[in-house]
Design a protein around this motif. Structure first.
Motif, mmCIF file in Angstrom:
data_model
loop_
_atom_site.group_PDB
_atom_site.id
_atom_site.type_symbol
_atom_site.label_atom_id
_atom_site.label_comp_id
_atom_site.label_asym_id
_atom_site.label_seq_id
_atom_site.Cartn_x
_atom_site.Cartn_y
_atom_site.Cartn_z
ATOM 1 N N ALA A 134 -1.091 4.811 2.383
ATOM 2 C CA ALA A 134 -0.385 5.922 3.022
ATOM 3 C C ALA A 134 -0.481 5.804 4.540
ATOM 4 O O ALA A 134 0.519 5.914 5.250
ATOM 5 C CB ALA A 134 -0.963 7.249 2.544
ATOM 6 N N LEU A 135 -1.675 5.557 5.056
ATOM 7 C CA LEU A 135 -1.879 5.461 6.507
ATOM 8 C C LEU A 135 -1.074 4.324 7.117
ATOM 9 O O LEU A 135 -0.475 4.463 8.182
ATOM 10 C CB LEU A 135 -3.359 5.228 6.821
ATOM 11 C CG LEU A 135 -4.322 6.382 6.585
ATOM 12 C CD1 LEU A 135 -5.753 5.918 6.800
ATOM 13 C CD2 LEU A 135 -4.006 7.549 7.502
ATOM 14 N N LEU A 136 -1.088 3.179 6.431
ATOM 15 C CA LEU A 136 -0.458 1.989 6.993
ATOM 16 C C LEU A 136 1.026 1.884 6.651
ATOM 17 O O LEU A 136 1.707 0.956 7.078
ATOM 18 C CB LEU A 136 -1.201 0.732 6.529
ATOM 19 C CG LEU A 136 -2.612 0.606 7.112
ATOM 20 C CD1 LEU A 136 -3.338 -0.579 6.526
ATOM 21 C CD2 LEU A 136 -2.567 0.485 8.620
ATOM 22 N N GLY A 137 1.529 2.813 5.852
ATOM 23 C CA GLY A 137 2.944 2.778 5.498
ATOM 24 C C GLY A 137 3.288 1.705 4.491
ATOM 25 O O GLY A 137 4.431 1.269 4.395
ATOM 26 N N ILE A 138 2.292 1.283 3.711
ATOM 27 C CA ILE A 138 2.518 0.233 2.717
ATOM 28 C C ILE A 138 2.999 0.879 1.416
ATOM 29 O O ILE A 138 2.443 1.880 0.973
ATOM 30 C CB ILE A 138 1.228 -0.577 2.487
ATOM 31 C CG1 ILE A 138 0.849 -1.327 3.765
ATOM 32 C CG2 ILE A 138 1.409 -1.556 1.329
ATOM 33 C CD1 ILE A 138 -0.524 -1.991 3.710
ATOM 34 N N HIS A 139 4.038 0.285 0.834
ATOM 35 C CA HIS A 139 4.706 0.835 -0.348
ATOM 36 C C HIS A 139 4.736 -0.256 -1.419
ATOM 37 O O HIS A 139 4.693 -1.437 -1.096
ATOM 38 C CB HIS A 139 6.134 1.239 0.051
ATOM 39 C CG HIS A 139 6.905 1.919 -1.026
ATOM 40 N ND1 HIS A 139 7.855 1.270 -1.780
ATOM 41 C CD2 HIS A 139 6.864 3.203 -1.469
ATOM 42 C CE1 HIS A 139 8.383 2.139 -2.650
ATOM 43 N NE2 HIS A 139 7.795 3.311 -2.473
ATOM 44 N N TYR A 140 4.804 0.176 -2.685
ATOM 45 C CA TYR A 140 4.758 -0.845 -3.739
ATOM 46 C C TYR A 140 5.942 -1.803 -3.673
ATOM 47 O O TYR A 140 5.862 -2.912 -4.193
ATOM 48 C CB TYR A 140 4.605 -0.216 -5.127
ATOM 49 C CG TYR A 140 5.732 0.662 -5.580
ATOM 50 C CD1 TYR A 140 6.850 0.116 -6.214
ATOM 51 C CD2 TYR A 140 5.690 2.044 -5.405
ATOM 52 C CE1 TYR A 140 7.887 0.924 -6.637
ATOM 53 C CE2 TYR A 140 6.717 2.859 -5.834
ATOM 54 C CZ TYR A 140 7.816 2.289 -6.449
ATOM 55 O OH TYR A 140 8.845 3.084 -6.871
ATOM 56 N N SER A 141 7.001 -1.392 -2.980
ATOM 57 C CA SER A 141 8.129 -2.318 -2.815
ATOM 58 C C SER A 141 7.761 -3.494 -1.906
ATOM 59 O O SER A 141 8.497 -4.475 -1.835
ATOM 60 C CB SER A 141 9.332 -1.576 -2.224
ATOM 61 O OG SER A 141 8.994 -1.048 -0.958
ATOM 62 N N HIS A 142 6.631 -3.400 -1.212
ATOM 63 C CA HIS A 142 6.204 -4.506 -0.347
ATOM 64 C C HIS A 142 5.470 -5.602 -1.113
ATOM 65 O O HIS A 142 5.014 -6.578 -0.521
ATOM 66 C CB HIS A 142 5.283 -3.976 0.776
ATOM 67 C CG HIS A 142 5.980 -3.045 1.722
ATOM 68 N ND1 HIS A 142 5.464 -1.825 2.088
ATOM 69 C CD2 HIS A 142 7.171 -3.162 2.352
ATOM 70 C CE1 HIS A 142 6.312 -1.220 2.916
ATOM 71 N NE2 HIS A 142 7.344 -2.002 3.092
ATOM 72 N N THR A 143 5.306 -5.426 -2.412
ATOM 73 C CA THR A 143 4.614 -6.453 -3.187
ATOM 74 C C THR A 143 5.341 -7.789 -3.048
ATOM 75 O O THR A 143 6.575 -7.832 -2.997
ATOM 76 C CB THR A 143 4.482 -6.047 -4.670
ATOM 77 O OG1 THR A 143 3.515 -6.877 -5.299
ATOM 78 C CG2 THR A 143 5.808 -6.123 -5.410
ATOM 79 N N GLY A 144 4.556 -8.857 -2.931
ATOM 80 C CA GLY A 144 5.134 -10.192 -2.786
ATOM 81 C C GLY A 144 5.267 -10.659 -1.350
ATOM 82 O O GLY A 144 5.507 -11.836 -1.100
ATOM 83 N N MET A 145 5.103 -9.756 -0.378
ATOM 84 C CA MET A 145 5.176 -10.168 1.036
ATOM 85 C C MET A 145 4.038 -11.126 1.368
ATOM 86 O O MET A 145 2.936 -10.972 0.871
ATOM 87 C CB MET A 145 5.050 -8.947 1.961
ATOM 88 C CG MET A 145 6.335 -8.158 2.139
ATOM 89 S SD MET A 145 6.104 -6.743 3.237
ATOM 90 C CE MET A 145 6.074 -7.566 4.821
ATOM 91 N N SER A 146 4.301 -12.060 2.245
ATOM 92 C CA SER A 146 3.254 -12.965 2.703
ATOM 93 C C SER A 146 2.491 -12.343 3.855
ATOM 94 O O SER A 146 3.077 -11.705 4.727
ATOM 95 C CB SER A 146 3.856 -14.287 3.154
ATOM 96 O OG SER A 146 2.841 -15.085 3.744
ATOM 97 N N LEU A 147 1.178 -12.503 3.870
ATOM 98 C CA LEU A 147 0.360 -12.032 4.990
ATOM 99 C C LEU A 147 0.199 -13.135 6.025
ATOM 100 O O LEU A 147 -0.547 -12.997 6.987
ATOM 101 C CB LEU A 147 -1.024 -11.601 4.512
ATOM 102 C CG LEU A 147 -1.110 -10.590 3.378
ATOM 103 C CD1 LEU A 147 -2.532 -10.089 3.253
ATOM 104 C CD2 LEU A 147 -0.175 -9.431 3.590
#
Length: 199
Positions: A134-147
């Motif tokens: 929630a704090l970082l604005g990360i959503h389950y749609s971001h799954t699969g992104m490369s770090l």
DNA sequence: CATAGGATCGCCT
DNA sequence: GGCGATCCTATGT
């Protein structure tokens, strides 16, 4: 320093989870950067770990992400409400992952407060995996992104983890059983959760 | 297609 | 300490 592939690709996910204590989780969405210092993690040890979504080598559209190469984000929806952020570790086809369970808010507190719907920070503001996302604005749609692909363009989205040389002494890191995995039988008791109270 | 359940949180008592 | 929210995912017919 941004954590490189060589950090994530190692085969000891429990060690990686411990080493992630004190590292800084960073996100940039719409050109806005937010971050927090990680102070609690959990290791999920692949196909032999009953608590892991990939236990027994299970593959599904969701868990397929866990079989990707180290340095990939695995984000999924929990209880229909919360996005939980993990980092895939090890090499392709070995579904290891580290769940980030708590961060101490760092950069752009204002935006993070706004996202969390709070008016001020308290000790528990970043304590809990749903709150981290929630704090970082990360959503389950971001799954699969490369770090590992850091956007050079400030307008570009990205998630990554940095080493800012925050030192947490070994004796200040507790190894504890993981939370919410009672269904995992014997594996529920493994000391795969790491937490420090120093940060 | 139908259904049960979940790596949680916040509010209530 | 208990419970409801809320919806995707996995599994089974």
């Amino acid at each position: 320093m941004i954590l490189p592939y060589s950090f994530y690709s190692r085969n000891d996910v429990v060690l990686i989870a411990r080493e992630m204590i004190g590292k800084v989780l960073v996100s940039r969405f719409d050109g806005k950067t937010t971050s927090g210092v990680i102070y609690e993690t959990e290791a999920y040890n692949g196909i032999v770990d009953k608590a892991s979504h990939a236990f027994g080598g299970r593959r599904s559209p969701r868990t397929e992400i866990m079989y990707r190469d180290g340095g990939t984000a695995y984000v999924y929806l929990c209880y229909g409400v919360h996005s939980l952020f993990n980092v895939v570790t090890n090499k392709e086809d070995i579904p290891h992952a580290v769940l980030v369970r708590a961060v101490r808010p760092l950069d752009n507190m204002k935006l993070m407060l706004e996202r969390a719907g709070k008016s001020r920070f308290e000790k528990k503001t970043g304590d809990g995996p749903g709150k981290v996302s929630a704090l970082l604005g990360i959503h389950y749609s971001h799954t699969g992104m490369s770090l590992l692909c850091i956007p050079s363009n400030l307008k570009h989205d990205g998630i990554w983890i940095e080493d800012r040389e925050i030192i947490v002494p070994d004796h200040a890191i507790a190894a504890l059983p993981r939370i919410g995995v009672q269904y995992a039988g014997k594996d529920a008791k493994l000391p795969y959760r790491f937490r420090t109270e120093l940060l």
